[in-house]
Design an enzyme around this catalytic site. Structure first.
Site, PDB file in Angstrom:
ATOM      1  N   ARG A  46      65.248  50.618  -8.782  1.00  0.00           N
ATOM      2  CA  ARG A  46      64.491  50.555  -9.720  1.00  0.00           C
ATOM      3  C   ARG A  46      63.911  48.887 -10.259  1.00  0.00           C
ATOM      4  NH1 ARG A  46      65.239  50.678 -14.750  1.00  0.00           N
ATOM      5  NH2 ARG A  46      66.256  52.730 -14.533  1.00  0.00           N
ATOM      6  N   TYR A  98      36.058  50.727 -12.175  1.00  0.00           N
ATOM      7  CA  TYR A  98      36.761  51.487 -11.654  1.00  0.00           C
ATOM      8  C   TYR A  98      36.897  52.533 -12.993  1.00  0.00           C
ATOM      9  CZ  TYR A  98      40.000  54.073  -9.378  1.00  0.00           C
ATOM     10  OH  TYR A  98      40.380  55.488  -8.951  1.00  0.00           O
ATOM     11  N   ASP A 170      40.598  42.157 -10.769  1.00  0.00           N
ATOM     12  CA  ASP A 170      40.863  43.158  -9.888  1.00  0.00           C
ATOM     13  C   ASP A 170      40.082  42.945  -8.722  1.00  0.00           C
ATOM     14  OD1 ASP A 170      40.928  45.843  -8.430  1.00  0.00           O
ATOM     15  OD2 ASP A 170      40.630  47.021 -10.543  1.00  0.00           O
ATOM     16  N   LYS A 195      43.990  50.791  -1.144  1.00  0.00           N
ATOM     17  CA  LYS A 195      42.773  50.081   0.028  1.00  0.00           C
ATOM     18  C   LYS A 195      43.156  49.692   0.824  1.00  0.00           C
ATOM     19  CE  LYS A 195      41.386  52.953  -3.816  1.00  0.00           C
ATOM     20  NZ  LYS A 195      41.175  52.762  -5.363  1.00  0.00           N
TER      21      LYS A 195
HETATM   22  C1  LIG Z   1      41.594  52.475  -6.314  1.00  0.00           C
HETATM   23  C2  LIG Z   1      41.265  51.423  -7.755  1.00  0.00           C
HETATM   24  C3  LIG Z   1      41.827  51.618  -8.673  1.00  0.00           C
HETATM   25  C4  LIG Z   1      43.376  52.557  -9.031  1.00  0.00           C
HETATM   26  O1  LIG Z   1      43.758  52.373  -7.837  1.00  0.00           O
HETATM   27  P1  LIG Z   1      44.594  53.451  -7.540  1.00  0.00           P
HETATM   28  O2  LIG Z   1      46.422  53.298  -6.408  1.00  0.00           O
HETATM   29  O3  LIG Z   1      44.058  54.646  -7.361  1.00  0.00           O
HETATM   30  O4  LIG Z   1      45.990  53.684  -9.089  1.00  0.00           O
HETATM   31  C5  LIG Z   1      41.726  50.395  -9.324  1.00  0.00           C
HETATM   32  N1  LIG Z   1      41.189  49.943  -9.331  1.00  0.00           N
HETATM   33  C6  LIG Z   1      39.442  49.573  -7.768  1.00  0.00           C
HETATM   34  C7  LIG Z   1      38.890  48.843  -7.976  1.00  0.00           C
HETATM   35  C8  LIG Z   1      40.470  50.321  -7.347  1.00  0.00           C
HETATM   36  O5  LIG Z   1      38.868  50.942  -6.113  1.00  0.00           O
END
Ligand SMILES: *Cc1c(COP(=O)(O)O)cnc(C)c1O
Length: 380
Positions: A46, A98, A170, A195
């Site tokens: 962890r 998001y 982000d 992504k």
């Molecule tokens: C998918 C996404 C998230 C969340 O991420 P997860 O891996 O699904 O928890 C946050 N911000 C953006 C812009 C995203 O496309």
């Protein structure tokens, strides 16, 4: 070292045991000690794991940071950032956000006494009126999902520094190939590595990168104390994904541009949202802070017809109807009924998420096939 080299070698060492070029998947929860505390830097997975460590060092390298942290999902990474705060603290966040981030902020952290202001930041003059003595963090997503608004990170960073706040960005949509928020003055970069960083739609993961040591120590503490870490197998997959990030992104950008232009000239399409167009309201900022415009595109059909939009999506053959984005394969989504369904219709439409809006994550297939697929689906 330049980006394309960093994507492959940044922060990486050959494995000390046998010289393995790729870090082995250290599928272990614990590590043998010779005497209590007598270990080789790893005690419990962890806290640390060698495969995860290799990935975290890669994250830090590609974002021009010093410290990388990997989490079990993008939302787990955001959760760790908000845990830097205390009840009574306030956050100013972009409003076109998001959906899962919005849900985490409003449905979890508001109950812990943290207050969130959601504002449009395309014009940063708006920002200062929301800052008070309790404000601790500014949360920026750019380009935004699904409207592709672009926010001037440098200008938000200037305000954030003047008021001694933290700025988190982000960077999921842009990736460090196109945009490096730490270089523009942000304190924290966050990714849904699910992504583009992973890039193959086979893993769910989150990332944070920071430069400042005290901030990193606090985040490592939260990562270990809250425990939302990812496993070694997933760490290996994302590390492998990052090694081709630059060539994938290059193709995502090329295909994205061709498709954005094709849609813009199509007589049945009303509007196309893509930051590469000169008439995009934030095009100048996008050109300044990004090295390309990416493969995310939203568009609306003429007549703003719900049924027509659904028909197009259903008739696509190469584009798959699915949530998520950033993989090698092209995906299409309908924000009003999928990712943004939890937001009331009037609220949704205020930011432009109308019923006829379709979002594309353009993949790296042959662009002629992708355009032919859109052509047949729109003509039906
Ligand atoms: C998918 C996404 C998230 C969340 O991420 P997860 O891996 O699904 O928890 C946050 N911000 C953006 C812009 C995203 O496309």
């Amino acid at each position: 070292m330049k980006f394309n080299t960093k994507a492959i070698h940044g922060g990486q060492k050959h494995d000390p045991a046998y010289g393995a070029v790729m870090p082995p998947i250290y599928q272990t929860s614990t590590y043998a000690q010779t005497t209590p505390g007598g270990h080789k830097g790893f005690e419990y997975s962890r806290t640390h794991n060698p495969t995860r460590k290799a990935l975290e060092d890669s994250f830090a390298s590609i974002e021009n940071g010093k410290f990388g942290l990997a989490f079990g999902s993008g939302l787990a990474a955001i959760d760790a950032v908000i845990k830097l705060l205390k009840p009574g603290d306030e956050v100013i966040s972009t409003n076109d956000l998001y959906g899962g981030t919005y849900r985490l902020f409003t449905k979890i952290f508001e109950d812990f006494g943290i207050k969130f202001h959601f504002i449009g930041m395309e014009n940063t003059n708006n920002l200062e009126q929301f800052i008070n003595k309790n404000t601790k963090l500014i949360w920026v997503e750019t380009p935004t999902n699904p409207m592709m608004n672009v926010i001037d990170i440098k200008s938000v960073a200037k305000i954030s520094k003047e008021h001694d706040l933290l700025l988190a960005v982000d960077n999921t949509f842009a990736t460090p190939y196109l945009q490096r928020p730490l270089d523009l003055g942000a304190d924290i970069v966050m990714h849904s590595a699910t992504k583009y960083l992973g890039g193959h739609s086979d893993v769910v993961m989150g990332a944070l990168v920071v430069k400042e040591e005290k901030l990193a120590e606090r985040l490592y503490f939260i990562q270990n104390a809250s425990g939302a870490v990812c496993g070694p197998q997933d760490s290996f997959l994302v590390l492998r994904g990052i090694k081709t990030l630059h060539i994938r992104m290059q193709r995502h950008c090329e295909n994205g541009e061709a498709i954005a232009k094709y849609l813009k000239n199509h007589p049945k399409i009303e509007k196309v949202y893509w930051p590469g167009f000169e008439d995009h309201p934030n095009h100048e900022v996008a050109k300044e802070q990004m090295d390309g415009f990416g493969g995310m595109i939203s568009f609306v059909t003429k007549g703003s017809d719900y049924d027509k939009a659904i028909k197009i999506i259903e008739n696509l053959k190469i584009f798959t109807l699915a949530e998520s984005l950033g993989g090698v394969e092209s995906l299409a989504g309908h924000p009003a009924s999928m990712t943004h369904a939890s937001i009331p219709k009037e609220e949704r439409e205020k930011t432009g998420v109308v019923d006829s809006l379709i979002r594309l994550s353009v993949g790296i297939e042959d662009v002629d096939d992708l355009i032919a697929d859109l052509e047949q689906a729109i003509d039906k």
